[in-house]
Design an enzyme around this catalytic site. Structure first.
Site, PDB file in Angstrom:
ATOM      1  N   TYR A  33       7.249  -5.026  -8.725  1.00  0.00           N
ATOM      2  CA  TYR A  33       6.573  -5.541  -9.818  1.00  0.00           C
ATOM      3  C   TYR A  33       6.730  -4.310 -11.027  1.00  0.00           C
ATOM      4  CZ  TYR A  33       2.769  -2.004  -9.058  1.00  0.00           C
ATOM      5  OH  TYR A  33       1.862  -0.911  -8.846  1.00  0.00           O
ATOM      6  N   LYS A 147       8.757   0.367  -6.676  1.00  0.00           N
ATOM      7  CA  LYS A 147       7.491  -0.360  -6.876  1.00  0.00           C
ATOM      8  C   LYS A 147       7.135  -1.555  -6.453  1.00  0.00           C
ATOM      9  CE  LYS A 147       4.939  -0.449 -11.237  1.00  0.00           C
ATOM     10  NZ  LYS A 147       3.903   0.328 -11.039  1.00  0.00           N
ATOM     11  N   LEU A 203       6.646   7.468  -7.468  1.00  0.00           N
ATOM     12  CA  LEU A 203       7.252   6.587  -8.357  1.00  0.00           C
ATOM     13  C   LEU A 203       7.647   7.287  -9.779  1.00  0.00           C
ATOM     14  CD1 LEU A 203       7.534   3.326  -8.827  1.00  0.00           C
ATOM     15  CD2 LEU A 203       5.460   3.633 -10.260  1.00  0.00           C
TER      16      LEU A 203
HETATM   17  N1  PMP Z   1       2.727   6.401  -9.699  1.00  0.00           N
HETATM   18  C1  PMP Z   1       1.917   5.428  -9.145  1.00  0.00           C
HETATM   19  C2  PMP Z   1       1.814   5.188  -7.544  1.00  0.00           C
HETATM   20  C3  PMP Z   1       1.609   4.050  -9.878  1.00  0.00           C
HETATM   21  O1  PMP Z   1       1.211   2.963  -9.339  1.00  0.00           O
HETATM   22  C4  PMP Z   1       1.908   4.280 -11.263  1.00  0.00           C
HETATM   23  C5  PMP Z   1       1.445   3.006 -12.065  1.00  0.00           C
HETATM   24  N2  PMP Z   1       2.187   1.883 -12.016  1.00  0.00           N
HETATM   25  C6  PMP Z   1       2.402   5.366 -11.927  1.00  0.00           C
HETATM   26  C7  PMP Z   1       2.737   6.638 -10.924  1.00  0.00           C
HETATM   27  C8  PMP Z   1       2.619   5.578 -13.265  1.00  0.00           C
HETATM   28  O2  PMP Z   1       3.839   4.885 -13.387  1.00  0.00           O
HETATM   29  P1  PMP Z   1       3.997   4.011 -15.049  1.00  0.00           P
HETATM   30  O3  PMP Z   1       3.795   5.337 -16.139  1.00  0.00           O
HETATM   31  O4  PMP Z   1       5.334   3.391 -15.255  1.00  0.00           O
HETATM   32  O5  PMP Z   1       2.824   3.205 -15.455  1.00  0.00           O
END
Ligand code: PMP
Length: 285
Positions: A33, A147, A203
């Site tokens: 996602y 993700k 991530l």
């Molecule tokens: N780490 C995790 C585990 C997350 O779920 C998210 C948010 N999706 C992030 C970091 C931050 O990612 P982003 O800045 O792309 O929203």
């Protein structure tokens, strides 16, 4: 007002949208996602979000039948149909419906869904007040760089934090903070930003990417390395980032005030300049 959502090529009222109970996303969490922030009706960092989606799909050997133009059009149509000024667009792609079998289907028919969620990104009171964080053990799988829609461990972490009166959980493995349950974790010590380097353990946050670029332009030093929970508790300041928060200062970890217990200057500045850039040049922050 009912939202208009997207399912496999159709825009529908949310009450009319449906997915097969055999969808592998539902049965196996076999999907990936993205969540993209929308400010002033424009998406932030759409291209890097799509780059990460492509990478996640590649890592699970799922070929998307949707090209980037189709995905962009879907996002823009969702914004328009829902008159979204501020909030998020959630989308996911799964390996689609198939008889329940762990093996991948030979000819999958992927499912694509998308929907909007309005939220107060710009003037969120938590940005001004800062938030409390609680630490939890990181019990997730070994491929956090993907993700994945399998988010039970993150939901458990967030709930455990909420039960302690904290807005976010910082997950800890071998004594080191990996990341937040839905955000990237940072501390500041002696004017330097410290955040974990990218690897399979975290991530690759798209907001992180934008913030580190901005910090570099502002000549703020960045150290990409793991930090311990104790180091975080003794830091000058702490903060987190994600598409759904942009930047939130962290004022307390496990009941310990960080710095003087108020939002720190680095977090406040990064939030301000990220928002300024987003509002000036949507999609290129
Ligand atoms: N780490 C995790 C585990 C997350 O779920 C998210 C948010 N999706 C992030 C970091 C931050 O990612 P982003 O800045 O792309 O929203």
């Amino acid at each position: 007002m009912s939202r208009t959502v997207y399912v496999n090529g159709d825009f529908l009222p949310e009450q009319e949208a449906s997915i097969s109970i055999f969808d592998r996303g539902f049965l196996f969490a076999d999907g990936v996602y993205e969540v993209t922030a929308v400010v002033d009706g424009h998406m932030l960092d759409f291209e890097p979000h799509m780059d990460r989606l492509q990478r996640s799909l590649g890592e699970i050997s799922l070929e998307s039948p949707y090209d980037r133009d189709t995905l962009r059009a879907m996002h823009e149509e969702l914004i328009a149909r829902n008159q979204l000024d501020q909030g998020l667009i959630y989308m996911h792609i799964t390996r689609g419906p198939a008889d329940r079998d762990f093996h991948y289907p030979k000819q999958p028919v992927p499912t694509l869904i998308g929907f909007t969620q309005a939220s107060n990104l710009v003037d969120n009171p938590k940005a001004a007040s800062g938030i409390k964080v609680a630490s939890v053990p990181d019990i997730r799988w070994a491929r956090r760089d993907i993700k994945s829609i399998a988010l039970l461990a993150q939901a458990m972490a967030k709930q455990a934090a909420a039960d302690k009166g904290a807005s976010e959980a910082w997950m800890v493995e071998d004594g080191f903070v990996t990341e937040g349950s839905s955000s990237t974790a940072y501390i500041v010590k002696g004017g330097r930003i410290i955040t974990r380097q990218l690897s399979q353990k975290v991530l690759a946050g798209i907001t992180r990417r934008a913030l580190l670029k901005l910090a570099e332009q502002e000549n703020v030093e960045i150290e990409q390395r793991p930090f311990t929970l104790d180091e975080a508790k003794g830091a000058d300041e702490a903060f987190l980032s994600s598409a759904s928060t942009l930047v939130f200062p962290v004022i307390e970890i496990d009941g310990v005030p960080i710095g003087d217990g108020t939002p720190g200057p680095v977090a406040r500045k990064l939030r301000r300049i990220y928002l300024e850039l987003a509002r000036r040049r949507p999609d290129s922050a």
